[in-house]
Design a protein around this motif. Structure first.
Motif, PDB file in Angstrom:
ATOM      1  N   PRO A  40      28.843  74.559 -70.756  1.00  0.00           N
ATOM      2  CA  PRO A  40      29.036  74.009 -69.394  1.00  0.00           C
ATOM      3  C   PRO A  40      27.971  74.489 -68.399  1.00  0.00           C
ATOM      4  O   PRO A  40      27.613  73.762 -67.470  1.00  0.00           O
ATOM      5  CB  PRO A  40      30.434  74.497 -68.984  1.00  0.00           C
ATOM      6  CG  PRO A  40      30.823  75.531 -69.971  1.00  0.00           C
ATOM      7  CD  PRO A  40      29.984  75.355 -71.198  1.00  0.00           C
ATOM      8  N   ILE A  41      27.438  75.693 -68.615  1.00  0.00           N
ATOM      9  CA  ILE A  41      26.399  76.214 -67.723  1.00  0.00           C
ATOM     10  C   ILE A  41      25.118  75.406 -67.921  1.00  0.00           C
ATOM     11  O   ILE A  41      24.430  75.049 -66.965  1.00  0.00           O
ATOM     12  CB  ILE A  41      26.167  77.718 -67.992  1.00  0.00           C
ATOM     13  CG1 ILE A  41      27.458  78.497 -67.694  1.00  0.00           C
ATOM     14  CG2 ILE A  41      25.013  78.257 -67.133  1.00  0.00           C
ATOM     15  CD1 ILE A  41      27.533  79.857 -68.319  1.00  0.00           C
ATOM     16  N   LEU A  42      24.809  75.091 -69.184  1.00  0.00           N
ATOM     17  CA  LEU A  42      23.616  74.286 -69.470  1.00  0.00           C
ATOM     18  C   LEU A  42      23.762  72.885 -68.886  1.00  0.00           C
ATOM     19  O   LEU A  42      22.799  72.316 -68.377  1.00  0.00           O
ATOM     20  CB  LEU A  42      23.367  74.226 -70.976  1.00  0.00           C
ATOM     21  CG  LEU A  42      22.982  75.582 -71.583  1.00  0.00           C
ATOM     22  CD1 LEU A  42      23.047  75.530 -73.100  1.00  0.00           C
ATOM     23  CD2 LEU A  42      21.603  76.008 -71.110  1.00  0.00           C
ATOM     24  N   LYS A  43      24.977  72.336 -68.942  1.00  0.00           N
ATOM     25  CA  LYS A  43      25.234  71.030 -68.335  1.00  0.00           C
ATOM     26  C   LYS A  43      24.965  71.097 -66.830  1.00  0.00           C
ATOM     27  O   LYS A  43      24.383  70.194 -66.244  1.00  0.00           O
ATOM     28  CB  LYS A  43      26.697  70.603 -68.566  1.00  0.00           C
ATOM     29  CG  LYS A  43      26.944  70.019 -69.928  1.00  0.00           C
ATOM     30  CD  LYS A  43      26.140  68.775 -70.049  1.00  0.00           C
ATOM     31  CE  LYS A  43      26.572  67.778 -71.029  1.00  0.00           C
ATOM     32  NZ  LYS A  43      25.447  66.910 -71.420  1.00  0.00           N
ATOM     33  N   GLU A  44      25.402  72.186 -66.234  1.00  0.00           N
ATOM     34  CA  GLU A  44      25.208  72.370 -64.792  1.00  0.00           C
ATOM     35  C   GLU A  44      23.717  72.508 -64.470  1.00  0.00           C
ATOM     36  O   GLU A  44      23.234  71.960 -63.473  1.00  0.00           O
ATOM     37  CB  GLU A  44      25.975  73.617 -64.329  1.00  0.00           C
ATOM     38  CG  GLU A  44      26.193  73.640 -62.840  1.00  0.00           C
ATOM     39  CD  GLU A  44      27.118  74.760 -62.400  1.00  0.00           C
ATOM     40  OE1 GLU A  44      26.849  75.342 -61.335  1.00  0.00           O
ATOM     41  OE2 GLU A  44      28.100  75.053 -63.126  1.00  0.00           O
ATOM     42  N   ILE A  45      22.978  73.216 -65.325  1.00  0.00           N
ATOM     43  CA  ILE A  45      21.526  73.345 -65.139  1.00  0.00           C
ATOM     44  C   ILE A  45      20.894  71.958 -65.170  1.00  0.00           C
ATOM     45  O   ILE A  45      20.074  71.612 -64.317  1.00  0.00           O
ATOM     46  CB  ILE A  45      20.914  74.265 -66.228  1.00  0.00           C
ATOM     47  CG1 ILE A  45      21.294  75.726 -65.957  1.00  0.00           C
ATOM     48  CG2 ILE A  45      19.393  74.095 -66.295  1.00  0.00           C
ATOM     49  CD1 ILE A  45      20.899  76.706 -67.053  1.00  0.00           C
ATOM     50  N   GLU A  46      21.298  71.136 -66.155  1.00  0.00           N
ATOM     51  CA  GLU A  46      20.738  69.787 -66.260  1.00  0.00           C
ATOM     52  C   GLU A  46      21.047  68.959 -65.009  1.00  0.00           C
ATOM     53  O   GLU A  46      20.191  68.228 -64.521  1.00  0.00           O
ATOM     54  CB  GLU A  46      21.288  69.076 -67.504  1.00  0.00           C
ATOM     55  CG  GLU A  46      20.710  69.623 -68.802  1.00  0.00           C
ATOM     56  CD  GLU A  46      21.271  68.918 -70.010  1.00  0.00           C
ATOM     57  OE1 GLU A  46      20.887  67.758 -70.232  1.00  0.00           O
ATOM     58  OE2 GLU A  46      22.100  69.512 -70.721  1.00  0.00           O
ATOM     59  N   GLU A  47      22.267  69.079 -64.502  1.00  0.00           N
ATOM     60  CA  GLU A  47      22.646  68.314 -63.306  1.00  0.00           C
ATOM     61  C   GLU A  47      21.903  68.818 -62.071  1.00  0.00           C
ATOM     62  O   GLU A  47      21.456  68.037 -61.242  1.00  0.00           O
ATOM     63  CB  GLU A  47      24.159  68.397 -63.075  1.00  0.00           C
ATOM     64  CG  GLU A  47      24.933  67.488 -64.013  1.00  0.00           C
ATOM     65  CD  GLU A  47      26.431  67.758 -63.974  1.00  0.00           C
ATOM     66  OE1 GLU A  47      26.940  68.267 -62.939  1.00  0.00           O
ATOM     67  OE2 GLU A  47      27.094  67.461 -64.981  1.00  0.00           O
ATOM     68  N   ILE A  53      13.601  69.589 -65.476  1.00  0.00           N
ATOM     69  CA  ILE A  53      13.712  70.239 -66.774  1.00  0.00           C
ATOM     70  C   ILE A  53      13.854  69.254 -67.923  1.00  0.00           C
ATOM     71  O   ILE A  53      14.327  68.136 -67.765  1.00  0.00           O
ATOM     72  CB  ILE A  53      14.892  71.238 -66.851  1.00  0.00           C
ATOM     73  CG1 ILE A  53      16.222  70.508 -66.691  1.00  0.00           C
ATOM     74  CG2 ILE A  53      14.756  72.381 -65.881  1.00  0.00           C
ATOM     75  CD1 ILE A  53      17.390  71.264 -67.242  1.00  0.00           C
ATOM     76  N   LYS A  54      13.395  69.736 -69.058  1.00  0.00           N
ATOM     77  CA  LYS A  54      13.543  69.023 -70.313  1.00  0.00           C
ATOM     78  C   LYS A  54      14.339  69.977 -71.198  1.00  0.00           C
ATOM     79  O   LYS A  54      14.036  71.180 -71.251  1.00  0.00           O
ATOM     80  CB  LYS A  54      12.151  68.762 -70.883  1.00  0.00           C
ATOM     81  CG  LYS A  54      12.114  67.865 -72.059  1.00  0.00           C
ATOM     82  CD  LYS A  54      10.736  67.257 -72.298  1.00  0.00           C
ATOM     83  CE  LYS A  54       9.596  68.238 -72.405  1.00  0.00           C
ATOM     84  NZ  LYS A  54       8.333  67.609 -72.806  1.00  0.00           N
ATOM     85  N   PHE A  55      15.360  69.462 -71.874  1.00  0.00           N
ATOM     86  CA  PHE A  55      16.235  70.309 -72.678  1.00  0.00           C
ATOM     87  C   PHE A  55      16.140  69.905 -74.146  1.00  0.00           C
ATOM     88  O   PHE A  55      16.220  68.725 -74.479  1.00  0.00           O
ATOM     89  CB  PHE A  55      17.675  70.189 -72.176  1.00  0.00           C
ATOM     90  CG  PHE A  55      18.645  71.075 -72.908  1.00  0.00           C
ATOM     91  CD1 PHE A  55      18.553  72.456 -72.817  1.00  0.00           C
ATOM     92  CD2 PHE A  55      19.635  70.528 -73.709  1.00  0.00           C
ATOM     93  CE1 PHE A  55      19.434  73.275 -73.509  1.00  0.00           C
ATOM     94  CE2 PHE A  55      20.525  71.335 -74.399  1.00  0.00           C
ATOM     95  CZ  PHE A  55      20.426  72.719 -74.298  1.00  0.00           C
ATOM     96  N   VAL A  56      15.959  70.906 -75.001  1.00  0.00           N
ATOM     97  CA  VAL A  56      15.824  70.687 -76.444  1.00  0.00           C
ATOM     98  C   VAL A  56      16.867  71.533 -77.156  1.00  0.00           C
ATOM     99  O   VAL A  56      17.081  72.696 -76.789  1.00  0.00           O
ATOM    100  CB  VAL A  56      14.408  71.106 -76.918  1.00  0.00           C
ATOM    101  CG1 VAL A  56      14.265  70.967 -78.421  1.00  0.00           C
ATOM    102  CG2 VAL A  56      13.336  70.307 -76.188  1.00  0.00           C
ATOM    103  N   PHE A  57      17.519  70.942 -78.164  1.00  0.00           N
ATOM    104  CA  PHE A  57      18.489  71.703 -78.956  1.00  0.00           C
ATOM    105  C   PHE A  57      18.001  71.777 -80.392  1.00  0.00           C
ATOM    106  O   PHE A  57      17.660  70.764 -80.994  1.00  0.00           O
ATOM    107  CB  PHE A  57      19.871  71.032 -78.926  1.00  0.00           C
ATOM    108  CG  PHE A  57      20.935  71.839 -79.621  1.00  0.00           C
ATOM    109  CD1 PHE A  57      21.611  72.852 -78.950  1.00  0.00           C
ATOM    110  CD2 PHE A  57      21.259  71.605 -80.952  1.00  0.00           C
ATOM    111  CE1 PHE A  57      22.587  73.618 -79.589  1.00  0.00           C
ATOM    112  CE2 PHE A  57      22.237  72.361 -81.594  1.00  0.00           C
ATOM    113  CZ  PHE A  57      22.897  73.362 -80.917  1.00  0.00           C
TER     114      PHE A  57
END
Length: 172
Positions: A40-47, A53-57
């Motif tokens: 949920p913290i990563l979701k918040e970072i994206e929002e 930012i670009k997010f990679v998993f």
């Protein structure tokens, strides 16, 4: 200092803007409680940071500790073949509390996948190799637990909350 090996490339699952100034790579395990807490913290970072930012998993399933980590990674990859990697990624973390062998088909149906194809793809050697390749990349990059984060190619020492704090300080 540990660096990301290999760099982010076309084999990665990438969310966000190509012109983003910050690339975050997470090495994660769908059954890891710490990854679940970070989600949920990563979701918040994206929002919050959106196109900045670009997010990679990348998969780093701790198979010895988590019996569903590899099957979950394969389920996400199988969904990816139908263009729904991120939908499955989110569904796995949102349903982590009830992760078991029956959950994958249910989530596949929920996000609208072709179930037959999903089941076949989930057991394919090609996808198993992709997950192993991600894992090897983590080992080569110095990952020693999940979640592990890399920011613009450098290992970030800290949890998702620290990452959020650092981004807030560096983008203001």
């Amino acid at each position: 200092m540990s660096t990301l090996k290999p760099e982010v490339n076309s084999n990665d699952h990438i969310q966000g803007d190509d012109t983003a100034s910050v690339t975050i790579v997470e090495f994660g395990d769908y059954q890891c409680p710490y990854c679940g807490n970070a989600y949920p913290i990563l979701k918040e970072i994206e929002e919050t940071f959106g196109h900045q930012i670009k997010f990679v998993f990348r998969h780093f399933p701790l198979a010895n500790a988590h019996q569903y980590a590899v099957p979950a990674a394969l389920a996400a990859e199988a969904a990816g073949l139908q263009g729904k990697f991120w939908e499955m990624h989110d569904a796995l973390f949102e349903n982590q509390y009830r992760l078991d062998g029956d959950l994958f088909d249910e989530l596949a149906e929920t996000i609208g996948l072709d179930l037959e194809r999903f089941r076949q793809d989930s057991v394919s050697d090609v996808l198993r190799e992709k997950v192993e390749h991600d894992f090897d990349s983590g080992v080569r990059s110095g990952v020693n637990g999940t979640p592990s984060f890399y920011v613009n190619g450098a290992k970030f020492d800290g949890a998702a909350t620290d990452l959020y704090q650092m981004l807030k300080e560096s983008t203001t």
